[in-house]
Write an enzyme that holds these catalytic residues in place. Structure first.
Site, PDB file in Angstrom:
ATOM      1  N   HIS A  82       0.856  -1.182   0.000  1.00  0.00           N
ATOM      2  CA  HIS A  82       0.000   0.000   0.000  1.00  0.00           C
ATOM      3  C   HIS A  82       0.892   1.233   0.000  1.00  0.00           C
ATOM      4  CE1 HIS A  82      -3.418   2.615   0.903  1.00  0.00           C
ATOM      5  NE2 HIS A  82      -2.612   3.235   1.745  1.00  0.00           N
ATOM      6  N   ASP A 161     -15.018   3.161   8.052  1.00  0.00           N
ATOM      7  CA  ASP A 161     -14.034   4.095   7.495  1.00  0.00           C
ATOM      8  C   ASP A 161     -14.688   5.027   6.490  1.00  0.00           C
ATOM      9  OD1 ASP A 161     -11.237   5.034   7.198  1.00  0.00           O
ATOM     10  OD2 ASP A 161     -11.573   4.420   5.130  1.00  0.00           O
ATOM     11  N   ARG A 168     -13.916  13.182   8.662  1.00  0.00           N
ATOM     12  CA  ARG A 168     -12.584  13.766   8.902  1.00  0.00           C
ATOM     13  C   ARG A 168     -12.243  14.791   7.827  1.00  0.00           C
ATOM     14  NH1 ARG A 168      -9.096   8.830   8.565  1.00  0.00           N
ATOM     15  NH2 ARG A 168      -7.382  10.282   8.758  1.00  0.00           N
ATOM     16  N   SER A 183      -7.468   3.775   9.603  1.00  0.00           N
ATOM     17  CA  SER A 183      -8.176   3.840   8.321  1.00  0.00           C
ATOM     18  C   SER A 183      -7.475   2.956   7.277  1.00  0.00           C
ATOM     19  CB  SER A 183      -8.202   5.313   7.861  1.00  0.00           C
ATOM     20  OG  SER A 183      -8.563   5.416   6.522  1.00  0.00           O
ATOM     21  N   LYS A 187      -8.604  -1.331   6.158  1.00  0.00           N
ATOM     22  CA  LYS A 187      -8.951  -1.681   4.775  1.00  0.00           C
ATOM     23  C   LYS A 187      -7.990  -2.728   4.218  1.00  0.00           C
ATOM     24  CE  LYS A 187      -9.070   2.741   3.884  1.00  0.00           C
ATOM     25  NZ  LYS A 187      -9.205   4.107   3.408  1.00  0.00           N
TER      26      LYS A 187
END
Ligand code: URA
Length: 444
Positions: A82, A161, A168, A183, A187
């Site tokens: 990621h 989320d 947010r 967050s 995921k």
């Protein structure tokens, strides 16, 4: 339990229990706790922070708010990468088939372009016919046959989320390390990977502008992910100037194909091999990073990684022949040259400005509803460290229309800093290309 007591507890800097966090997350997802109270709590967390146990509890609660990908029956190891988001960051595209070619399975769930950063799904969808909204069955099929699948997140993955991130976004509470950690990790864990490699970007074109912030996020991702039973590595990488030579949806597909042929730009090749190597180490396929890098290079040299990439494109509806025919030619007619304003050495190309210019051009989007275009963006011929003559081309810039070229070119021109031979500089100082890999953080 009362929400207001939990808000006041965090406001005074105390540690919240897992039960208190559960009360908040469940109540918020079910709609019994209103936005205004969760906003206040988010702001208290923003200023007071969270310790490792609170962050891990929040991550688990968010993860369990929705579906977790069922990969049962498919042999692993499952590993994913990621990136916290950058400009010209197409690494996921060559990386997934390379790592799959080495024997791991990569269940990749990606996002779309938003703000100045690009999105893997938009890049893939610039291939004629390619679709990314896979059913679970289609996702599993790709994993079985090619060793990787590329999909987006459905609304059933981590719904907590979706609500929290949107809140947010409008309450000034995005840049909180524990909230970002929960967050991202919730995921990533939901997609079924056993090991995770994070590319935490640092610099003007990154979410984390300073090295200290990037480091804090990297450490938080590693410690929280490890607490959740995952093997986690974080690599902090420089995002001062755009990665590679191309920024744009189809343009980055082209650069990924170059990479899979072993002839991509040096920065893209080396980062792909490094992240791939860590994925192989984290999933137990390679013993050392050096061995991992060698195996990734072999997967490219043998053509195996390219073969898997093309198979994946066909499986996900893409027209390989059309893509190859468009390669090097799919360019918007609304184009202009970005040229050097004087003789000298390019000391800096501001990735953030290039990313924002890309939104004008149609590479990215300001809101989730904005359309993006496949044949627009930047093709750089010079990068930081290169010598240029006045008037020489630094990049070709392609836009969705002529009007948008005006603000995009203004930003692009201001993104380039030239160091003249006399040591004079235009604009902000820079010192040429920084080392791309700044630090690597493992659980040990
Ligand atoms: N990306 C995410 O997915 N979540 C954050 O909180 C920040 C960046």
């Amino acid at each position: 339990m009362r929400t207001v007591d939990i808000i006041m507890k965090k406001r005074s800097g105390e540690v919240l229990s897992a039960e208190e966090l559960q009360f908040i997350i469940e109540g918020y997802v079910q709609g019994t706790i209103p936005d205004y109270q969760v906003s206040a709590l988010l702001m208290a967390i923003f200023f007071r922070g969270m310790n490792a146990a609170e962050t891990a509890a929040l991550t688990s609660l968010m993860l369990n708010s929705g579906d977790v990908m069922n990969l049962a029956g498919i042999p692993g190891p499952f590993v994913d990468k990621h990136s916290t988001g950058g400009v010209g960051d197409k690494i996921s595209l060559p990386l997934a088939p390379i790592v799959a070619a080495c024997g791991a399975r990569v269940p990749m769930m990606s996002g779309r372009a938003l703000g100045h950063t690009g999105g893997t799904l938009d890049k893939l969808e610039s291939i004629p016919g390619y679709f990314t909204n896979l059913s679970l069955e289609q996702f599993r099929e790709g994993l079985v046959h090619e060793g990787f699948s590329m999909t987006g997140q459905t609304s059933r993955v981590v719904p907590a989320d979706k609500k929290l991130y949107a809140l947010r976004d409008v309450t000034g509470t995005v840049e909180s390390i524990p909230l970002i950690t929960a967050s991202i990790l919730s995921k990533k864990v939901a997609e079924g990977a056993e090991s995770l490699v994070f590319d935490v970007k640092s610099g003007p074109g990154a979410f984390m502008k300073t090295y200290e912030d990037a480091r804090a996020l990297a450490q938080s991702l590693v410690s929280t992910g490890t607490a959740m039973g995952k093997k986690v590595v974080a690599v902090i990488t420089d995002m001062s100037q755009p990665l590679g030579n191309k920024v744009g949806n189809f343009f980055e597909i082209e650069e990924s194909l170059d990479c899979l042929e072993g002839k991509g730009p040096e920065d893209v090749m080396s980062l792909t091999y490094r992240l791939g190597a860590w994925m192989l180490v984290a999933s137990g396929i390679a013993d050392t990073v050096a061995e991992g890098e060698r195996r990734c290079a072999e997967a490219v040299a043998s053509g195996k990684a390219m073969e898997l990439f093309l198979k994946n494109i066909r499986r996900q509806g893409g027209d390989v022949e059309k893509m190859l025919a468009l390669r090097g030619k799919f360019r918007s007619p609304h184009a202009q040259e970005l040229t050097a304003p004087e003789n000298g050495r390019i000391s800096f190309i501001d990735a953030w400005k290039i990313g924002v210019a890309g939104v004008y051009l149609g590479v990215g989007r300001n809101t989730t509803e904005d359309p993006v275009y496949p044949d627009v963006g930047f093709i750089f011929e010079k990068k930081a460290g290169d010598m240029v003559k006045k008037g020489e081309r630094i990049a070709m810039v392609y836009s969705k229309d002529d009007e948008s070229l005006i603000p995009a070119m203004e930003l692009a021109r201001s993104s380039v800093k030239i160091e003249t031979s006399l040591g004079r500089q235009t604009g902000k100082p820079g010192s040429g290309p920084a080392s791309l890999i700044l630090e690597e953080i493992t659980a040990s």
